[in-house]
Design a protein around this motif. Structure first.
Motif, mmCIF file in Angstrom:
data_model
loop_
_atom_site.group_PDB
_atom_site.id
_atom_site.type_symbol
_atom_site.label_atom_id
_atom_site.label_comp_id
_atom_site.label_asym_id
_atom_site.label_seq_id
_atom_site.Cartn_x
_atom_site.Cartn_y
_atom_site.Cartn_z
ATOM 1 N N VAL A 373 1.026 -1.156 -0.152
ATOM 2 C CA VAL A 373 0.005 0.106 -0.170
ATOM 3 C C VAL A 373 0.970 1.222 0.045
ATOM 4 O O VAL A 373 1.828 1.410 0.769
ATOM 5 C CB VAL A 373 -0.681 0.077 1.211
ATOM 6 N N ASP A 374 0.708 2.190 -0.957
ATOM 7 C CA ASP A 374 1.386 3.344 -0.946
ATOM 8 C C ASP A 374 0.736 4.469 -0.085
ATOM 9 O O ASP A 374 -0.522 5.008 -0.521
ATOM 10 C CB ASP A 374 1.446 4.024 -2.478
ATOM 11 N N MET A 375 1.384 4.589 1.075
ATOM 12 C CA MET A 375 0.695 5.653 2.089
ATOM 13 C C MET A 375 0.399 7.000 1.382
ATOM 14 O O MET A 375 -0.583 8.125 1.755
ATOM 15 C CB MET A 375 1.470 5.748 3.181
ATOM 16 N N ARG A 445 13.685 1.361 6.670
ATOM 17 C CA ARG A 445 13.147 0.334 7.530
ATOM 18 C C ARG A 445 11.706 0.575 8.081
ATOM 19 O O ARG A 445 10.683 -0.348 8.269
ATOM 20 C CB ARG A 445 13.979 0.044 8.993
ATOM 21 N N GLU A 446 11.254 2.065 8.447
ATOM 22 C CA GLU A 446 9.802 2.269 8.573
ATOM 23 C C GLU A 446 9.284 3.522 8.275
ATOM 24 O O GLU A 446 10.211 4.343 8.022
ATOM 25 C CB GLU A 446 9.857 2.073 10.196
ATOM 26 N N ILE A 447 8.206 3.673 8.713
ATOM 27 C CA ILE A 447 7.594 5.062 7.776
ATOM 28 C C ILE A 447 6.839 5.326 9.207
ATOM 29 O O ILE A 447 5.769 4.751 9.855
ATOM 30 C CB ILE A 447 6.844 4.746 6.686
ATOM 31 N N THR A 448 6.454 6.821 9.303
ATOM 32 C CA THR A 448 5.835 7.494 10.185
ATOM 33 C C THR A 448 4.881 8.506 9.687
ATOM 34 O O THR A 448 4.884 9.018 9.136
ATOM 35 C CB THR A 448 6.437 8.172 11.281
ATOM 36 N N LEU A 449 3.358 8.065 10.133
ATOM 37 C CA LEU A 449 2.448 9.109 9.914
ATOM 38 C C LEU A 449 2.158 9.979 11.020
ATOM 39 O O LEU A 449 1.953 9.606 12.185
ATOM 40 C CB LEU A 449 1.083 8.360 9.325
ATOM 41 N N ARG A 450 2.051 11.277 10.490
ATOM 42 C CA ARG A 450 1.722 12.267 11.669
ATOM 43 C C ARG A 450 0.615 13.204 10.992
ATOM 44 O O ARG A 450 0.610 13.511 10.118
ATOM 45 C CB ARG A 450 2.657 13.333 11.951
ATOM 46 N N VAL A 451 -0.316 13.385 11.959
ATOM 47 C CA VAL A 451 -1.476 14.465 11.643
ATOM 48 C C VAL A 451 -1.391 15.621 12.413
ATOM 49 O O VAL A 451 -1.632 15.301 13.833
ATOM 50 C CB VAL A 451 -3.028 13.601 11.646
ATOM 51 N N GLU A 452 -1.104 16.631 11.859
ATOM 52 C CA GLU A 452 -0.984 17.842 12.548
ATOM 53 C C GLU A 452 -1.798 18.776 12.271
ATOM 54 O O GLU A 452 -2.372 18.772 11.025
ATOM 55 C CB GLU A 452 0.502 18.615 12.388
#
Length: 462
Positions: A373-375, A445-452
């Motif tokens: 899945v492409d975030m 290695r990892e991906i982070t989603l932030r909602v600001e």
């Protein structure tokens, strides 16, 4: 049982005493019947025949000498028996002292419920009371076939670390217990046995020069310990006796007796630890149930409020359209009303889907369809869907992706729903003129989603 009965003279001793008393009585009678220097006690009335008196006197003197020699031998034997008897009394006194000390220790260790402290105390008791300078206790790990070094006495830190690093397999240990090495219920493997070289090296003490009949550094004495189900629980390995002698069967039996009580104490400590662990698990489970119950109550209240909000908006716009004449609304107003109704309907559908997902998760029927899945696409799609809501509230939505690779292995629908929930909630609490940003950061290695957002935010204690 009284001491008199425990240490009664043997049959041989009684026989020697009887012989000694008989010899003393014979000697006393001879002394009475013979005068000084071997002369008769009373003169005979007539002179004996020529040659008779010298022969009789000579025979009497020889008998007296033999009897005295016999008496001397018996006296010496009595002294030896006396010394032996005294030695036996002292040995039995020491043995009784050891038993009393062991019984006191047994009483103490049965009340000690910490496994590490308990095992150390057992090793020290064997070291101090039973007279072995080096002691190793290996204990079988529950549910495994590994025997691990858990307690020591008389070993330095380096030797302990070496033994702790090397586990013994249960089958290997049982293969060492051969009948030809059995003494009572234990096993003594002499340094002279060829099988001794088959054993793992372990720790070999430098005992210095030893006589052939003394204990050697490569001698091994193993005391296996079994539980009520006849399963091996642990074993003692002892080395370097204080008296330098190979232990007698009596000492080995004392080791075994102490080991039997030690197994009971080890099992009790292990059961107590398990009970403690189960108690903590129950307490944690109870606490989690309280937390889950509180979360469910909060969730139900939140969902009820969230469901009423879109329903109220939908009803308000529908009532407004139904309450006035058709000609009172132009095309732009009708389009705006329908767009708001559509947005609130989608929001309502998402809330209902979340409740259904929670129900499916609790029942264990939630099935994820994992795929690449492409975030970044998910975020762009969410912004497009929420754009009308943002325009209505005068909130700007934007996507910022700094990660070079924004693909993850996940369920696309779940990711889409997650982003919509977070973003719609951020838009809802962003004041007019504010901005809601969906940000993607990460590396290979990892991906982070932030909602600001530029709203009031969430308190730290929440």
């Amino acid at each position: 049982m009284s001491r008199r009965k425990d240490f009664a003279p043997s049959a041989e001793t009684l026989k020697l005493k009887s012989e000694l008393d008989a010899a003393r009585r014979d000697l006393s009678r001879l002394k009475k019947s013979i005068g000084p220097k071997g002369a008769p006690a009373a003169a005979a009335p007539a002179a004996p025949a020529a040659g008779v008196q010298p022969i009789a006197a000579a025979e009497t003197a020889a008998d007296i000498a033999a009897l005295r020699e016999r008496v001397a031998e018996l006296e010496e034997a009595r002294e030896r028996l006396g010394r032996l008897y005294a030695t036996q009394l002292e040995e039995n006194r020491k043995r009784a002292h050891k038993l009393q000390h062991i019984l006191r220790v047994v009483s103490d260790i049965n009340s000690d419920l910490d496994p590490a402290t308990l095992l150390t105390r057992i090793a020290e008791t064997i070291h101090q009371i039973l007279g072995f300078r080096i002691v190793l206790i290996r204990v079988r790990e529950p549910g495994t076939s590994l025997l691990r070094a858990r307690a020591f006495a008389g070993l330095d830190e380096e030797a302990r670390a070496h033994l702790e690093a090397e586990d013994v397999n249960l089958d290997d240990f049982l293969s060492w217990l051969k009948d030809e090495f059995k003494v009572s219920h234990s096993y003594f493997i002499s340094h002279k046995e060829s099988f001794n070289r088959v054993l793992p090296p372990g720790h070999v003490a430098d005992l210095g020069p030893r006589e052939e009949w003394e204990w050697h550094g490569h001698d091994v004495l193993l005391v296996p310990l079994y539980n009520r189900e006849s399963e091996l629980t642990a074993y003692f390995a002892v080395d370097d006796p204080v008296d330098r002698m190979v232990p007698a069967q009596e000492t080995i039996e004392m080791l075994e007796m102490f080991g039997h009580h030690a197994v009971v104490a080890i099992e009790n400590a292990r059961l107590y630890r398990q009970l403690e662990a189960h108690t903590r698990e129950l307490e944690d489970a109870g606490q989690r149930m309280k937390e889950v119950s509180a979360l469910k109550s909060t969730f139900v209240a939140t969902v009820s409020h969230e469901l009423r909000t879109p329903l109220t908006a939908i009803r308000a716009y529908v009532d407004a359209m139904l309450g006035g004449p058709p000609e009172s609304f132009d095309h732009e107003q009708i389009s705006r009303f329908l767009r708001i109704i559509s947005e609130e309907t989608q929001r309502l559908a998402r809330l209902i889907e979340s409740v259904l997902d929670l129900s499916r998760f609790d029942s264990g029927h939630l099935r994820l369809r994992r795929q690449a899945v492409d975030m970044a696409e998910i975020l762009t799609e969410a912004v497009r869907l929420l754009e009308p809501v943002g325009q209505a509230g005068q909130v700007t939505l934007k996507v910022v992706a700094t990660a070079t690779d924004t693909r993850v292995d996940a369920d696309r629908d779940q990711m889409r729903q997650l982003v919509l929930h977070l973003a719609s909630n951020a838009v809802k609490f962003t004041p007019p003129g504010g901005t809601t940003t969906l940000r993607l950061d990460g590396d290979a290695r990892e991906i982070t989603l932030r909602v600001e957002d530029t709203g009031i935010g969430i308190p730290e204690q929440a």
